[in-house]
Design a protein around this motif. Sequence first.
Motif, PDB file in Angstrom:
ATOM      1  N   CYS A 146       0.838  -1.205   0.000  1.00  0.00           N
ATOM      2  CA  CYS A 146       0.000   0.000   0.000  1.00  0.00           C
ATOM      3  C   CYS A 146       0.868   1.248   0.000  1.00  0.00           C
ATOM      4  CB  CYS A 146      -0.913   0.013   1.217  1.00  0.00           C
ATOM      5  SG  CYS A 146      -1.948   1.482   1.254  1.00  0.00           S
ATOM      6  N   CYS A 190      -7.231   5.726   1.678  1.00  0.00           N
ATOM      7  CA  CYS A 190      -7.121   4.798   0.548  1.00  0.00           C
ATOM      8  C   CYS A 190      -7.331   5.534  -0.764  1.00  0.00           C
ATOM      9  CB  CYS A 190      -8.165   3.707   0.709  1.00  0.00           C
ATOM     10  SG  CYS A 190      -8.157   2.521  -0.602  1.00  0.00           S
ATOM     11  N   CYS A 220      -3.003  -3.528  -3.137  1.00  0.00           N
ATOM     12  CA  CYS A 220      -3.065  -4.486  -2.040  1.00  0.00           C
ATOM     13  C   CYS A 220      -3.724  -5.776  -2.489  1.00  0.00           C
ATOM     14  CB  CYS A 220      -3.818  -3.887  -0.855  1.00  0.00           C
ATOM     15  SG  CYS A 220      -5.405  -3.183  -1.286  1.00  0.00           S
TER      16      CYS A 220
HETATM   17  S1  SF4 Z   1      -6.384   0.144  -2.606  1.00  0.00           S
HETATM   18 FE1  SF4 Z   1      -5.205  -1.032  -1.137  1.00  0.00          FE
HETATM   19  S2  SF4 Z   1      -3.094  -0.538  -1.627  1.00  0.00           S
HETATM   20 FE2  SF4 Z   1      -4.331   1.006  -2.619  1.00  0.00          FE
HETATM   21  S3  SF4 Z   1      -4.431   2.645  -1.164  1.00  0.00           S
HETATM   22 FE3  SF4 Z   1      -6.220   1.399  -0.791  1.00  0.00          FE
HETATM   23  S4  SF4 Z   1      -5.588  -0.015   0.797  1.00  0.00           S
HETATM   24 FE4  SF4 Z   1      -3.727   0.882  -0.048  1.00  0.00          FE
END
Ligand code: SF4
Lengths: 159, 358, 377
Positions: A79, A112, A118
Motif C-alpha cells: 500500500c 485509501c 493491495c
Molecule cells: S487500494 Fe489497497 S493498496 Fe491502494 S491505497 Fe487502498 S488499501 Fe492501499
Amino acid sequence: MKAIIKYISSIFKALKSLFRGMAVTGHYISHPKEIITQQYPENRETLKMFDMFRGEVVLTHNERNEHRCTGCSACEVACPNGSIEIISKRIEMPDGKKKKVIDKFVYHLSMCTFCNLCILSCPTDAIKMSQDFEHAVFDRSQLTKVLNKTGSKLMEGVR
Amino acid sequence: MYDFKSLTDSIHTSLSAGLSPIMVTIIEFVIIAFAFMILFTLLGLILVYAERKICAFFQLRLGPMRVGKWGMAQTAADAVKLIFKEPLVTKNADKFLFNLAPFIIILSTFLALGAMPFAKGLHALDFDIGVLYLTAVSSIGVIGILIAGWSSDNKYSLIGAMRSGAQVVSYELSVGLSLLTVVVLAGSLQFSEIIASQEAGWWIFRGHIPALIAFVIFMIAGTAETTRGPFDLPEAESELTAGFHTEYSGLKFAFFFLAEFVNMFIIAGIGATVFLGGWMPFHIGNWEGFNRVMDFIPPLFWFFGKVTFLIFLMMWFKWTFPRLRIDQLLRLEWKYLLPINLVNILVMAFIVLKGWQF
Amino acid sequence: MAETHINTISGKPLESQEYLINMGPQHPSTHGVLRLLLTLDGEIIHKVEPHLGYIHRSIEKMCEKDSYTQIVHLTDRMDYLSSHMNNEAVSLAVEQGLELEMPERVKVIRTIISELTRLSSHQLWWGVFGMDLGAITTFLYGFRDREMIIDIFEETCGARLTMNYNVPGGLMFDIHPNFQKRTKAFVAHFKQKLPEYDQLLTGNVIFELRTKGVGILSKEDAISYGVTGPSGRASGFSNDVRKHNPYSAYSQVEFKEALSEEGDSYARYKVRIQEMWESLSIIEQLIDNIPEGDYKAKTKAVIKLPKGEYYQKVETARGEFGVYIISEGGKSPYRLKFRSPGFSNLSALDHMAKGAKIGDLVVIMSTLDLVIPDIDR
Ligand code: SF4
Ligand code: SF4
C-alpha cells in the motif's frame, strides 16, 4: 455598393449560424427521451456498479465466519499510503505450537486511493474490492475500519 | 370580451359611496400596490422555476425534482432560505449606497410593471405617452446596478457595473427606436390605443418586413437590456464571478435576482403588446367567424400566452449562445442595430405615408 | 503628482490608470486553484502573473520513497484527465530500464485506452470551453458523451478517473469481455454527436467573434515557450510524440497530426475537434484487431531498475508529458522529474493575453486547456 452587400450578407449569415445552434438545443428540448439524469437515491435498487468497480477494500468471510488472511503483511507493504495496518498476535494451537494470526486488520478508508495494489499483492486472495460506494459518514473516525469480524478464524487449509 | 373596466368601476363606485374622494384614492392606491406586490412575487417565483426547468430540459437534465411534486416548491424554499440568510456587507463598502441599490432596481421594475396592459381594462397606468414612459423607467434600473457595483468595494463588481452602464445605455436606443417603428404604424404612444389598432391583425403581420425587422431588433436589444445571456456581461460568471452583485447576499441578492426575471417579463410584455397585439386575440382582417371563435379565449390568456412564448424564446437564446465580448457587444449596437433601425423607421414611415400597410 | 502605487508582488511601480486584480485561486474559470494576478487598464490586460503553489503535493518527492509500482498511481493525480497516459509514461520508462518488450496485446490495449482518454479529455474541454464562453449547455452535452467512455473504463479497470490501469510490465487486468462491444457502440454514437458540437459552437457567429484572432501565439513563440500538444500544433509547431517518437502501437496505425497555422484560439479549438476525429479513427483501426496473448509480461515482484537515467515521453491530451528517472539501482528512484505539458503551456499565457480583454483571457486560458494539478505537482 459591394460593402453594403457584404454588410447585409454578413447579417444573414450570422442569423443562420445562430438558428443552427438553436436547432440543436431545440431538438433536445423537444425530445425528453434524451434526458440523462438518474434519480438517485430513488434508483438505489436498480443502480448496480460494475463488478470491477473499486469501492472499498473488504476482507471476505465465508458463512462459518472464516477468512483467508494469514497476516503476512504483503498488502501493508504494497500500500502506497499506509492505509492498511495488520496487527497480529500469537496464539497457542491445540498441538502446543505457537502460531501467528491476525488480531486486527485495520483499514483506513480515508487514506485509501483505491489503487488496487493491495489486492494484487495478497498471496491468498483474502481481500477484494467491494462495489459499495456510499461512504459518507458524519465522523472521520468511522472511516477507520477493522475488517476481520469478531470471532472470525483463519480458513482451514490456507497458509 | 370581458372588460375589466366594469369590475374596477364597480369597486370605485362602492368605495365612493361612503368615503371622501381622497380616502378613495388612497385605498385604491393601496389595493393596486398590493396587487402588484403579489404579482411581482408570483412572477418571480414562477419565472425562476420555469427558467430552471426549461434550462434543465435544454441540457438533458430534469431540474429541481425534490421539493414538492416536480420540484414545484423549490423556488419558494429558496426564497425562504434567502430571507433567513445573513445580509453580509463588505468592510469598506459604502453602506448607504450599498443598501440603496437593490431598492432602486426594484423600484424601476415596479414602475415599469405598472404600465403593463394585462387585459382589457386591467391596466394601472394608461398614459398617453405610455411607450416613452416605459422606456424611460425601465432604464432607471441601470442606476441601481451602477450604485451596486460602485459601493461594493470590489473590483469585479465595479467592472460589472461599468459594463452594464455602457450596455444598457446603448441598447436603450434600439429598444426605443424599434418601438417607435410600430408607433409610426399605430399612430399613438398610448398602449391601449396601440392594442386597439391591432383589432384587425397584429402589427408584426400587418407591418410588412419593417415590422418583422423591428421585432427581431427589439428582441435582441430587449434581451440585452435585461442583461440576460448572451448579453449577460455585467454578471458574466466565468469572467467576473457574479459581476455587480458579487458582494450581495440574502434578501438583497434576492431583489437583484427577482428584478432580473421580472424585467424579462416586462420586456416580453412590451414586445407582446406592441408587436403581437397584447391581449388582443388573433384576428384576421374581416373573417367574422374566425375572429368570433378567437374572441372566446379570454384576453388574459392571450396576453400571458404571448408573454410566455417570448420568455421561452429569450430562455432559448440564453441556453444556446455563448456570451459576447464587451467591445463586440457595443459594436453590434452601434454598427448594426442602430443604423438598421434608423433605415427601418424611414421605410416604415414611407409605407405608412403611402398607406401600404394591410 | 499622485503617489506611485507599487505592485506588491513584482515590486514594479504601476502606471497611472493601472490596477491589480486577483483572478483565483477561487474563480469559476481558473478551473481549480490557479491564481492569476492581472494588471489591468479598464478591461485591457497589461500583465498576467500566474502564482502557483495552492495545490502542491510534492509528488516528485513522494516518488523517491515509493516503489515503481506505487509511483504509477500517483501520476493519476497530476493531469487527472489524461491519467492513463501519465500511467503509461511511467510504465514505459520503467520497462525501458528493465529492457522489457511488451506483448502486442498490451501495446494495442494501451493505445486504445489512451485514445479513449484523449477523447474524454477533449469532450470535457469542449464542454467547459463552451461554459467559459457563457454557453452552459455545451457542458452537459460534453459530459453526456464522456460518460460513455468513463463507463468503459469503469467496467474494465474499476475506476472512472484515476484509473491506475497500467503497471510496469503490462496491464493490471485483462480487458472486460464487453470492452470491444461498448467501445464500438461509443464510436458509433460519438460519430453522430460530434457534428452536433460543430453545429452548436464552431459555426456560431458569436463563437467565431470571440475566438478568431484572440490570443495569437506564433510558431516561434510556441517553440520557445515549449507549448506542446494541441495548443502548440495550432501554431504550426509539429510536435506530436505519437508521430515523431511512436510508442506502444502508434507505429501501426494511420492518423494525421492535426495542424493549423493561425495560432489563435479558434485554431486551437479546431485542432482539438480534428484530434477527436483522428482518435476515433485510431480506435476504429485497432478495436477489431486486439491480438490474443498475455496482458502482462513477466516481471519480478520487486522491481529494481539498473543504475542509470531513463526518459520517456508520451503525448497526453495536453501535450508532451515526460518522465525522467535517475536510478541508483534500488527499488525506488533516486530522483524523478515530470515534464508536465500544462506548466509550459501556462508560461505562454502572459505573452498571449497582453492587450486582450478580460473576456479574452478566459478564452485563452480555456483553449490552453489547463489542468491545475498538472501544473502544480
Ligand atoms: S487500494 Fe489497497 S493498496 Fe491502494 S491505497 Fe487502498 S488499501 Fe492501499
Ligand atoms: S490480506 Fe492478504 S496480503 Fe494482507 S496480510 Fe492478509 S494474507 Fe497477507
